[in-house]
Design a protein around this motif. Structure first.
Motif, short mmCIF file in Angstrom:
data_model
loop_
_atom_site.label_atom_id
_atom_site.label_comp_id
_atom_site.label_asym_id
_atom_site.label_seq_id
_atom_site.Cartn_x
_atom_site.Cartn_y
_atom_site.Cartn_z
N GLY A 14 0.96 -1.12 0.20
CA GLY A 14 -0.15 0.48 -0.04
C GLY A 14 0.63 1.27 0.05
O GLY A 14 0.29 2.65 -0.14
N TRP A 15 2.11 0.84 0.14
CA TRP A 15 3.35 2.35 -0.27
C TRP A 15 3.20 2.99 -1.10
O TRP A 15 2.66 2.46 -2.30
N THR A 16 3.18 4.21 -1.66
CA THR A 16 2.35 5.60 -2.65
C THR A 16 3.65 6.31 -2.32
O THR A 16 3.82 6.76 -1.36
N ALA A 17 4.21 6.50 -3.40
CA ALA A 17 5.56 7.82 -3.32
C ALA A 17 5.15 9.26 -2.64
O ALA A 17 6.36 9.44 -2.43
N ASP A 18 3.85 9.44 -3.03
CA ASP A 18 3.54 10.53 -1.64
C ASP A 18 3.95 10.89 -0.40
O ASP A 18 3.96 11.48 0.11
N ARG A 19 4.48 9.33 -0.07
CA ARG A 19 4.61 8.94 1.25
C ARG A 19 5.87 9.74 1.88
O ARG A 19 6.34 9.63 2.44
N VAL A 20 6.93 9.53 0.78
CA VAL A 20 7.67 10.56 0.86
C VAL A 20 8.44 11.48 1.57
O VAL A 20 9.40 11.53 2.40
N ALA A 21 7.49 12.02 1.44
CA ALA A 21 8.01 13.16 2.03
C ALA A 21 7.29 13.84 3.15
O ALA A 21 7.41 14.29 3.91
N ASP A 22 6.68 12.32 3.36
CA ASP A 22 6.42 12.80 5.00
C ASP A 22 7.41 11.97 6.59
O ASP A 22 7.54 11.69 7.57
N LEU A 23 8.55 10.85 5.66
CA LEU A 23 9.66 10.24 5.91
C LEU A 23 10.44 11.09 7.02
O LEU A 23 11.46 12.05 5.96
N PRO A 24 11.22 11.24 8.36
CA PRO A 24 12.14 11.78 8.45
C PRO A 24 13.74 11.97 8.12
O PRO A 24 13.24 10.39 7.25
N PRO A 25 14.52 12.50 7.65
CA PRO A 25 15.41 12.06 7.26
C PRO A 25 16.32 11.03 7.77
O PRO A 25 16.24 11.08 9.17
N GLY A 26 16.92 9.92 7.12
CA GLY A 26 17.89 8.84 7.76
C GLY A 26 16.70 7.72 7.85
O GLY A 26 17.28 6.68 8.40
N CYS A 27 15.95 7.70 7.58
CA CYS A 27 14.77 6.99 7.82
C CYS A 27 13.95 6.27 6.52
O CYS A 27 13.81 6.40 5.37
N GLU A 28 13.45 5.04 7.07
CA GLU A 28 13.06 4.31 5.77
C GLU A 28 11.71 3.79 6.53
O GLU A 28 11.02 3.76 7.51
#
Length: 339
Positions: free
Chosen positions: A7-21
């Motif tokens: 269910g992961w979508t590319a627009d969620r990348v912006a919500d990730l803190p730096p250095g996290c997966e």
């Protein structure tokens, strides 16, 4: 693993803190999380302070830094109820779901009022609801019960299924395509675990017989996210003996759109739909267009949602005081007020 299957979508990348997966929460128990990340399943600890905000729930996407979940990513939807007991706290049953499967059984009389309550919460979750009626193999007139439920489940598919014979399973699978997440909710004993096993094609949940008193047993003891064949995802939840609404005014309005539409036609804006002249709701009851039991259920759920909102929202409490003062003034001025 390609996280789009979870269910992961590319627009969620912006919500990730730096250095996290990212990782998807499969299960929450004993203070630890089972998550599915790109390298597979792993057990992680919530970082200190994570529970002070939105505690992780099954279905959530979390930001992982090593063996720590350091943040819960913004939710797109959440099936939420008021936590059981003497509290007004919210309990997220399942997060980031696309469809809520309200499950009940085709055994005995149709429990329409109970289904309506679940639909009100489902509509308020931000996901699309569907009603799944299990144990079709034990029902003598499936079509009649489906029609009875569908009459009040406005705008919602009503799907009869049998986990034993496989009847109707394809219709349910069509709602849970690749990368889509469904959450099953309903009371104990209605066949959620059997349905989960049938959809998964393997035993992912334990099953038990109904008790001698006819009440269901809690066969699922914890919420868990399962990956289905074909790429869909399914959250199996324990049976709920109590489903208290949590800030679900919009969900109640959606579930009872017919009643709300009639209320908008009443002569008086503050009509209580009892004895006021020009009440479109009362007229619909009188001429048989509206079931009185449905009106009673709407009043009950609307009042419950309103009371819960007042418990948790200071602004709502102030607005309610203002509304009551206005109501008292209008009652004194009504021409039809008893003298």
């Amino acid at each position: 693993m390609d996280l789009t299957a979870l269910g992961w979508t590319a627009d969620r990348v912006a919500d990730l803190p730096p250095g996290c997966e990212p990782g998807r929460v499969l299960r929450v128990d004993r203070g630890r999380l089972t998550v599915h990340a790109a390298d597979g399943e792993r057990r992680v600890h919530p970082a200190a302070g994570l529970h002070e905000g939105a505690a992780p729930a099954v279905g959530d996407w979390v930001a992982l830094r090593g063996e720590l979940a350091v943040a819960v990513l913004p939710r797109r939807s959440a099936f939420t109820r008021t936590a059981a007991g003497r509290t007004s706290a919210a309990q997220v049953v399942a997060a980031d779901v696309d469809v809520v499967l309200v499950v009940d059984a085709l055994v005995g009389e149709a429990r329409v009022r109970r289904i309506e309550r679940y639909l009100a919460v489902a509509w308020g979750s931000g996901a699309a609801p569907a009603v799944v009626l299990t144990k079709a193999d034990l029902c003598d007139d499936v079509a009649a019960v489906v029609a009875q439920v569908a009459e009040d489940a406005l705008g919602v598919p009503v799907l009869p299924v049998s986990s034993l014979t496989g009847e109707g399973l394809d219709a349910v699978r069509s709602l849970v395509g690749p990368g889509r997440t469904a959450a099953m909710v309903g009371p104990s004993g209605v066949g959620k675990s059997s349905l989960a096993n049938a959809l998964a094609g393997r035993a992912v949940a334990g099953t038990q017989d109904i008790r001698e008193d006819g009440r269901g047993r809690h066969t699922t003891t914890a919420r868990e996210l399962h990956v289905l064949p074909g790429g869909g995802l399914l959250v199996d939840t324990p049976g709920m003996r109590e489903l208290a609404l949590y800030d679900d005014e919009d969900g109640v309005a959606q579930a009872y759109a017919d009643v709300v539409g009639l209320a908008a036609e009443c002569r008086y804006r503050d009509c209580e739909h009892r004895t006021e002249p020009g009440c479109a709701v009362a007229a619909a009851v009188d001429d048989g267009r509206l079931d009185p039991a449905r009106l009673t259920a709407w009043r009950k759920l609307e009042g419950e949602a309103r009371r819960q909102l007042l418990r948790v929202d200071a602004r709502a409490r102030a607005d309610e005081r203002k509304r009551l003062r206005s109501l008292h003034r209008s009652m004194r001025e009504r021409p039809y007020r008893a003298r």
